[in-house]
Design an enzyme around this catalytic site. Structure first.
Site, mmCIF file in Angstrom:
data_model
loop_
_atom_site.group_PDB
_atom_site.id
_atom_site.type_symbol
_atom_site.label_atom_id
_atom_site.label_comp_id
_atom_site.label_asym_id
_atom_site.label_seq_id
_atom_site.Cartn_x
_atom_site.Cartn_y
_atom_site.Cartn_z
ATOM 1 N N HIS A 42 0.833 -1.208 0.000
ATOM 2 C CA HIS A 42 0.000 0.000 0.000
ATOM 3 C C HIS A 42 0.867 1.258 0.000
ATOM 4 C CE1 HIS A 42 -3.564 2.454 1.199
ATOM 5 N NE2 HIS A 42 -2.620 3.205 1.745
ATOM 6 N N GLU A 43 1.803 1.330 0.945
ATOM 7 C CA GLU A 43 2.631 2.527 1.039
ATOM 8 C C GLU A 43 3.545 2.684 -0.171
ATOM 9 O OE1 GLU A 43 1.832 4.682 3.053
ATOM 10 O OE2 GLU A 43 0.659 3.497 4.478
ATOM 11 N N HIS A 90 1.762 4.444 -2.874
ATOM 12 C CA HIS A 90 1.857 5.909 -2.782
ATOM 13 C C HIS A 90 3.183 6.383 -3.371
ATOM 14 C CE1 HIS A 90 -1.747 6.722 -0.537
ATOM 15 N NE2 HIS A 90 -1.389 6.021 0.526
ATOM 16 N N GLU A 97 -5.986 7.674 -1.585
ATOM 17 C CA GLU A 97 -5.728 6.286 -1.183
ATOM 18 C C GLU A 97 -6.058 5.278 -2.284
ATOM 19 O OE1 GLU A 97 -4.203 5.608 1.553
ATOM 20 O OE2 GLU A 97 -4.301 7.646 2.377
ATOM 21 N N TYR A 157 -10.984 6.871 3.077
ATOM 22 C CA TYR A 157 -10.428 5.525 2.949
ATOM 23 C C TYR A 157 -11.450 4.562 2.358
ATOM 24 C CZ TYR A 157 -6.048 6.477 5.361
ATOM 25 O OH TYR A 157 -4.794 6.954 5.678
#
Length: 676
Positions: free
Chosen positions: A466-467, A470, A495, A612
């Protein structure tokens, strides 16, 4: 292979004194630019807007970098200086953003905006003018001064909230017997208290999560949960102050609620749409959650019977992680501790990068210690140079940015998982070459020990993906202006790309490819992978109700329209009662201050936590439509890059999604994924 020369990365050797000095110089240059703009007699796009854009492009990275030290430096003086730097910049930006003379100049330029041919430049002007209006430039001087003080107060409160979180050092002491069930690999990493000889469980993720998930003694889990929930009690009055100050800001600006003010610039547009979305989701999820809870309560009863304990009437909040994990082990044969052995950090990260390399046709090269470009802020940090393979496999590679990984907990470090965009990419003044982005992943995974490497639990693999999503959004941006680059998109969309990338961690072939046992190198066997994938949405309704608790708490605080209602707000009761009402799980009659750790609501996601769930609508649609049939399809990856990721906020995000999907986004995939 010919590789283009990387740009020089930031230096990370600043002293506390230099941080303050450079910040003041940064502010002076910004004020000087604005003074020059105000002095222009005949303002135009070329002599007003473009100089501002170029200034932002060149300068914003410095403010980001100097501020970043407060989250990652192991030097408290440097962290304090970075926080002071943030305060100085916030204060200066508030002052400059409320200059009537500056606003008047941009208003004049705005009168001829229809003559602007370049859409991104036109959007830049619109955003600047809108920001001035939202700063209250239409108000009388007395009201403007009042608003200025309120905005500074909000900035200071947010910084104090964040500092308390980063500096948090609480712990609970347990005997070895009290920690029964917690893996020895976890307990062995706990410090021992010299006075009592007990084990010190901190509230950092690698400590607290395994205790809540594996500790067999309910009292141990209860103490761990309550201690964690109350670890930042000092933030409770700060949040009260933030809410009342935001209320004042909204009223001064003429909005009925602070939420109305915030959502004006989000995809959701208004609070009714947000509350309708959340309310409808709650209605759909609750019946399914009731069934999930019945199974968990039954599992708890069986566990108590097996251990000769008196069955309890309630299922408590500190029971949830334990019995959720027990269900995965018993009914799905998912042993999270065993699975973690197949995801040693080093090889998993390398393979994870390989997925992104393939999907987006890029190369990620780690810098060695002797590389002159290696510049890091701590010995734990890894640094990578990232290249775009031009024309899908051309021998020439184009450098596109710097990527940092800071993955282990330490004193004073940011305690959660996040991506920090340190420098945006943008088109240089020559109109041909680009300044390249710098982005950093900051996480808190278990440090390696003498006997074992750092092992990632599957949920940590998901978090990392997930990170890193980004980070890729940042690296793949190709906008003209830095303010639109990468993740600088509306909060209720930001997100979505990362959430779409999480799917790769639940795809059979991709999980197998990622896995490699830390001792044997063997991959996860097919049966275990099948069970893991099957478990993806186990107790998913309850998990999403937890998200709804955060979202509703946030919205309730920011949709207050009357002062008498504001005075009646009891944060402790609201937080705890709302959790029981929405999550359906008992607090055991114990009120906690969990909102003191709710960093999102203190800075950046106020009236925005719904994002989110809201953004997941787009994420699910993207994955189901573009990648589900062929997760590693390079053509679709490049299409995703070119239609959405590279565009950032240089145009309306919905326009980018329509280009990618060939239609308007829908809820279909989102509801299917939730089993609704």
């Amino acid at each position: 292979m010919s590789i283009s020369t990387p740009t020089t990365p930031p230096n990370w050797d600043h002293t506390p004194e230099q941080v303050i000095e450079l910040t003041k110089e940064f502010i002076d240059r910004y004020i000087k630019l604005n003074d020059e703009i105000v002095a222009i007699e005949s303002p135009t796009v070329d002599n007003v807007l473009i100089p501002l854009a170029r200034h932002e492009n060149k300068e914003d990275h410095l403010a980001n970098q100097l501020s970043f030290y407060q989250y990652v430096s192991d030097n408290k003086e440097l962290r304090d200086a970075a926080q002071e730097a943030s305060r100085l910049v916030d204060s200066a930006f508030i002052e400059q953003g409320m200059r009537v003379d500056l606003y008047n100049v941009f208003q004049k330029v705005n009168e001829s905006k229809d003559e602007i041919k370049d859409p991104e430049t036109k959007r830049f002007l619109e955003k600047v003018v809108t920001a001035f209006k939202r700063n209250g430039l239409h108000l009388q001087e007395e009201q403007r001064n009042k608003l200025k003080e309120l905005q500074k107060k909000l900035a200071d409160l947010g910084l104090e909230f964040s500092k308390n979180s980063n500096e948090e050092e609480g712990f609970e002491l347990f005997t070895k017997e009290e920690l029964e069930g917690v893996p020895e690999s976890v307990v062995s990493q706990f410090e021992k208290d010299e006075e009592s000889g007990k084990y010190k469980m901190t509230f950092k993720y690698p400590d607290i999560f395994p205790v809540l998930k594996y500790a067999k003694h309910q009292e141990t889990r209860k103490r761990a949960f309550i201690g964690d929930a109350n670890k930042l009690k000092q933030n409770a009055p700060l949040l009260e102050n933030l809410i009342s100050t935001r209320f004042e800001v909204a009223k001064l600006l003429g909005y009925s609620t602070y939420s109305e003010y915030v959502l004006e610039e989000r995809l959701a547009k208004n609070e009714k749409r947000v509350l309708d979305f959340l309310g409808d989701l709650q209605k759909k999820l609750t019946p399914l959650a009731v069934k999930e809870l019945e199974k968990l309560k039954q599992l708890k009863d069986e566990d108590f019977q097996e251990r000769g304990l008196e069955i309890q009437d309630e299922y408590y909040i500190w029971d949830n992680r334990f019995y959720d994990n027990l269900m995965l082990e018993k009914e799905y044969q998912v042993d999270n501790a065993k699975i973690a052995e197949y995801f040693p950090l080093e090889s998993t990260v390398s393979k994870m990068l390989g997925f992104y390399e393939r999907i987006f046709d890029i190369s990620v090269v780690e810098l060695k210690d002797d590389d002159e470009n290696k510049k890091i802020w701590h010995s734990d940090v890894k640094q990578f140079a990232v290249y775009q393979n031009i024309n899908h496999g051309s021998p020439k590679n184009e450098f596109i940015g710097w990527l940092y990984f800071d993955l282990h907990p330490r004193k004073g470090k940011y305690g959660h998982a996040a991506n920090f965009g340190l420098a945006p990419g943008y088109l240089k003044e020559d109109g041909e070459t680009r300044s390249r982005p710098v982005t950093a992943l900051v996480c808190n995974f278990t440090k390696p020990s003498k006997d074992k490497p750092s092992l990632l639990k599957h949920d940590e693999v998901v978090t990392f993906f997930h990170e890193l999503g980004h980070g890729m959004h940042d690296l793949l941006g190709r906008t003209k202006y830095g303010r639109f680059h990468g993740t600088n998109v509306p909060r209720d969309f930001v997100e979505a790309p990362s959430q779409s990338f999480e799917y790769w961690t639940w795809s059979v072939n991709e999980i197998k490819s990622l896995s490699s046992h830390f001792e044997t190198g063997e991959q996860l066997d097919d049966d275990l992978i099948a069970q893991l994938v099957k478990s993806k949405n186990v107790n998913g309704a309850l998990a999403n109700l937890r998200q709804l608790h955060f979202a509703f708490f946030d919205m309730k605080l920011h949709t207050i329209s009357k002062e008498e209602d504001l005075r009646k707000v009891d944060l402790v009761s609201l937080w705890n009662n709302l959790r029981e009402e929405i999550c359906l799980i008992s607090n055991g009659g114990i009120d906690t201050y969990g909102y003191g750790s709710f960093g999102h609501i203190a800075g950046g996601y106020e009236s925005g936590y719904y994002g989110y769930l809201f953004s997941k609508v787009y994420a699910d649609d993207i994955y189901y439509s573009i990648f589900k049939k062929d997760p590693l399809n390079v053509e679709n990856g490049m299409k995703y890059r070119d239609s959405v990721l590279s565009k950032g906020d240089s145009r309306d995000v919905l326009e980018s999604l329509v280009e990618l999907l060939g239609r308007e986004p829908t809820l279909d995939a989102f509801l299917e994924e939730l089993g609704l």
